[in-house]
Design an enzyme around this catalytic site. Structure first.
Site, short mmCIF file in Angstrom:
data_model
loop_
_atom_site.label_atom_id
_atom_site.label_comp_id
_atom_site.label_asym_id
_atom_site.label_seq_id
_atom_site.Cartn_x
_atom_site.Cartn_y
_atom_site.Cartn_z
CD GLU A 264 37.57 46.54 18.20
OE1 GLU A 264 36.35 46.73 18.12
OE2 GLU A 264 38.21 45.79 17.43
CD GLN A 301 40.83 30.34 54.78
OE1 GLN A 301 41.00 29.17 54.43
NE2 GLN A 301 41.56 30.94 55.70
#
Length: 403
Positions: A264, A301
């Site tokens: 898991e 940017q």
């Protein structure tokens, strides 16, 4: 942990090749097929309202079962599809990408990798034949109950007991907490102490239907995220189960739990890796279409670098996921790979969801655009299946440092 050479393990080379191909191909056909199906078919409910009301999409759970999602890892002779580990992860990854109900995708992954994994690997033929077809077919929900209200990260500090009677049956008493699917499950794998004096070596595992006398599924617990995943405690008061309910032998519970938890921990974030990729693509689409100052915001940017970071994070989480798969198949460095996979995917999930919210600006903050929910859903990953601090403890210990 070491493994025998591949020549002594038929099929291991083919399985490793399958994992390597899945790792290398971010647009793998299996993943894209499941993602496309999920995006088209798992759309019948209002996700914003479902999140607000903590509603479980049972109809979509059934649709996934009909598609074969729950049965992907279960052997054909036990009612499943019998696929390899790579196909299982690609299926879960695709589900996480295409299904915008993160709680549903997580709950399915949890049942596959904990409850069903336990039955497939450790269950008796009777337990398997009774429960696996129902779980795989979507006719029953299964839960995995180890944690208790006061145990925290010390999973073996439990007070739930299973006292064996003269006729071989057991009487269970105690309470389990924070259980995925706990408030809705039809069966639960319960870990209880059959010999309290033996500590962790006195823990045993049982398959318990939730419709028997003395089992009380407590109401769903409200939580920050994954609100569409049923979640709650289960109380056991003088619950009588037959000897046939025992999984393995008495005292094997800790070994069973550790083995399943490793699976898991390694792979339950496959759906989140898919969700991270979806968030990336949603952010790219928004950065291209939303204009500010005469340019798409992706021109700036500050935005483009944030999206570049999302891409880097997604690739890192995905590589650790499939690296853990390789470790699992070969039996080498599984504990390290599992801890690194869980740690990277969980923390990357939070960072990527926050980036997505920032790219979307105000639309990333209000609920109606379904962006802020990804962040709330991701935060739980820092806690369940072992906190980030526990994962760092494991890594440090395996490196020869730390307590």
């Amino acid at each position: 942990m070491s493994a025998a050479p591949s020549a002594e393990r038929p099929g291991i080379d083919a399985e490793l090749l399958s994992i390597a191909q899945a790792m290398a191909d971010v647009d793998h056909e299996v993943k894209r097929s499941v993602a496309g199906w999920a995006a088209a078919e798992l759309v019948d409910h209002d996700r914003v309202e479902a999140d607000r009301t903590s509603s479980f999409a049972h109809a979509d759970w059934k649709r996934c079962a009909q598609r074969g999602v729950q049965g992907v890892r279960v052997p054909v002779e036990l009612g499943g599809r019998g696929e390899d580990l790579a196909t299982t992860l690609l299926t879960l990854e695709g589900l996480g990408y295409g299904c915008r109900d993160n709680g549903l995708a997580f709950a399915i992954g949890s049942q596959i990798l904990s409850t069903q994994e336990t039955l497939v690997r450790f269950g008796t033929p009777e337990q398997q034949s009774h429960w696996l077809p129902r779980l795989v077919g979507g006719d029953a929900l299964g839960a995995f109950a180890m944690t208790e209200p006061d145990s925290g990260s010390d999973a073996y500090a439990m007070s739930t007991t299973a006292d064996r009677r003269d006729d071989g049956s057991y009487v269970l008493n105690g309470r389990k907490a924070w259980i995925t699917l706990g408030s809705r499950c039809d069966m639960v794998i319960v870990f209880a102490s059959t010999n309290p004096q033996a500590g962790r070596w006195g823990i045993s595992a049982f398959v318990v239907p939730t419709d028997v006398d003395g089992v009380d599924r407590l109401p769903n617990r409200e939580k920050m995220g994954m609100r569409t995943t049923p979640f709650g405690d289960i109380a056991f008061t003088d619950v009588v189960v037959p000897a046939s309910a025992l999984i393995g032998r008495e005292g094997a519970g800790a070994s069973i739990f550790n083995s399943v938890l490793e699976v898991e921990r390694s792979f339950v974030f496959a759906t989140q890796v898919g969700a991270i990729e979806r968030q990336l693509h949603d952010s790219i689409a928004y950065a291209r279409s939303r204009e500010q100052g005469g340019h798409p915001i992706g021109h700036y940017q500050a935005v483009s670098h944030r999206i570049a970071d999302m891409k880097q994070r997604h690739e890192a989480a995905r590589l650790f996921l499939y690296r853990a798969a390789m470790a699992f198949v070969t039996g080498r460095d599984v504990a390290m790979a599992a801890a690194l996979s869980k740690l990277t995917a969980s923390e990357t999930g939070v960072a990527a969801a926050l980036d997505g919210a920032m790219v979307h600006g105000a639309k990333g903050y209000v609920s109606e655009f379904e962006v802020e929910r990804d962040l709330r859903d991701a935060i739980g990953g820092l806690v369940y299946s072992g906190t980030s601090d526990i994962q760092r403890n494991i890594v440090a210990r395996l490196l020869g440092v730390g307590a």
